[in-house]
Write a protein that holds these residues in place. Structure first.
Motif, short mmCIF file in Angstrom:
data_model
loop_
_atom_site.label_atom_id
_atom_site.label_comp_id
_atom_site.label_asym_id
_atom_site.label_seq_id
_atom_site.Cartn_x
_atom_site.Cartn_y
_atom_site.Cartn_z
N ASP A 82 0.86 -1.18 0.00
CA ASP A 82 0.00 0.00 0.00
C ASP A 82 0.89 1.24 0.00
O ASP A 82 1.17 1.83 1.05
N TYR A 83 1.35 1.61 -1.18
CA TYR A 83 2.27 2.74 -1.32
C TYR A 83 1.58 4.03 -0.88
O TYR A 83 0.43 4.28 -1.22
N ARG A 90 -3.43 -0.54 -5.84
CA ARG A 90 -2.60 0.01 -6.92
C ARG A 90 -1.35 -0.82 -7.20
O ARG A 90 -0.55 -0.44 -8.05
N HIS A 91 -1.16 -1.92 -6.51
CA HIS A 91 0.02 -2.74 -6.74
C HIS A 91 -0.29 -4.20 -6.41
O HIS A 91 -0.98 -4.50 -5.44
N VAL A 92 0.21 -5.07 -7.25
CA VAL A 92 0.17 -6.50 -6.97
C VAL A 92 1.35 -7.15 -7.69
O VAL A 92 1.80 -6.65 -8.73
N ALA A 93 1.85 -8.24 -7.12
CA ALA A 93 2.99 -8.93 -7.71
C ALA A 93 2.70 -10.42 -7.82
O ALA A 93 1.93 -10.98 -7.03
N ALA A 94 3.32 -11.04 -8.82
CA ALA A 94 3.19 -12.48 -9.03
C ALA A 94 4.55 -13.04 -9.40
O ALA A 94 5.36 -12.36 -10.04
N LEU A 126 3.23 12.15 -5.79
CA LEU A 126 4.64 12.32 -5.50
C LEU A 126 5.07 11.44 -4.32
O LEU A 126 6.16 10.85 -4.34
N ASP A 127 4.21 11.31 -3.32
CA ASP A 127 4.52 10.46 -2.17
C ASP A 127 4.60 8.99 -2.57
O ASP A 127 5.43 8.23 -2.07
N PHE A 128 3.71 8.59 -3.46
CA PHE A 128 3.70 7.22 -3.97
C PHE A 128 5.04 6.92 -4.66
O PHE A 128 5.68 5.89 -4.41
#
Length: 261
Positions: A82-83, A90-94, A126-128
């Motif tokens: 959770d950036y 907004r993000h997932v990885a495999a 910008l924070d992300f």
């Protein structure tokens, strides 16, 4: 060899038919989608599975955001982050069986005004990006591919007019600098520009342009990057511009690359 594609679909439920068409006609081994706008349990996976995409890793959110990875190759869920603590999907990885990790990102668009003092969304963007930089510094990625809608067109030839867009969100110097810092922290290689180093290249055309093709006021917001240990395996990059002309399209088009891994 496998082929990966990234596409901001702008509602996977509304445009499931377009996703299925792309899977039938182009048959990427892995398709990463952004802005799915759906809880995971309501993503219309039946049609995707019928086309051989049995492996799905996703993070969903009702009506907003959302990212999904559809794969014909076996993959396992490699988590998410959770950036900027936005509480957004907004993000997932495999992770593939060969150990390569696919990161799928949907970086915030940032609103209309490029000033964090008057536009909270720009500050969130910008924070992300700053947290992405810090994460890559702390744990430098290896054997990884990062794709998605980054909502930034970094190069002068990634937009239709560098001068006219310098103060427009997605091409402002501060956004480009933040993205560059994140890229440098992970030593990421821009595979698309490795393959297509010169010339105007776009993956997004606004809905506001009635004749998007004739006006051609595009931006390259969608990217495929890889870590340097596997970047030389990347090739065959292409942007499927004709998809923008499909019936009821997304305002983004798919970007492809292949990897010999």
């Amino acid at each position: 060899m496998f082929t990966i594609a990234t596409w901001n679909i702008n509602s996977v439920r509304l445009r499931a038919g377009l996703v299925e068409r792309l899977l039938r006609e182009e048959a990427p081994d892995i398709l990463c989608l952004q802005e799915c706008k759906s809880p995971v349990e309501k993503i219309p996976t039946e049609g995707f599975r019928a086309l051989g995409y049995d492996h799905i890793v996703a993070r969903g959110q009702k009506g907003y955001n959302g990212v999904a990875i559809l794969s014909r190759l076996p993959v396992e869920d490699a988590g998410d982050r959770d950036y900027a603590r936005l509480g957004h999907a907004r993000h997932v990885a495999a992770r593939l069986e060969n150990g390569v990790v696919i990161h799928n990102f949907y970086i915030p668009a940032g609103g209309d005004i490029p000033d964090r003092e008057v536009n909270e969304k720009f500050g969130q963007k910008l924070d992300f990006l700053t947290e992405m930089r810090d994460v890559f510094h702390e744990d430098r990625p290896a054997r990884s591919i990062m794709v998605g809608d980054f909502n930034i067109a970094p190069r002068e030839d990634d937009v239709w007019s560098h001068k006219q867009l310098l103060k427009v969100v997605s091409h402002t110097p501060i956004e480009v600098a933040h993205l560059s810092e994140a890229q440098d922290a992970g030593r990421w290689v821009d595979i698309t520009r490795q393959d297509i180093p010169e010339g105007q290249l776009y993956s997004w055309w606004s809905y506001r342009n009635r004749d998007w093709d004739a006006s051609d006021r595009g931006r390259r917001l969608d990217h495929i990057w890889a870590t340097p240990d596997i970047s030389n395996a990347g090739h065959g990059s292409r942007v499927l511009r004709p998809v923008r002309g499909w019936d009821s399209p997304s305002d983004h088009v798919p970007v492809f690359a292949s990897f010999d891994l």
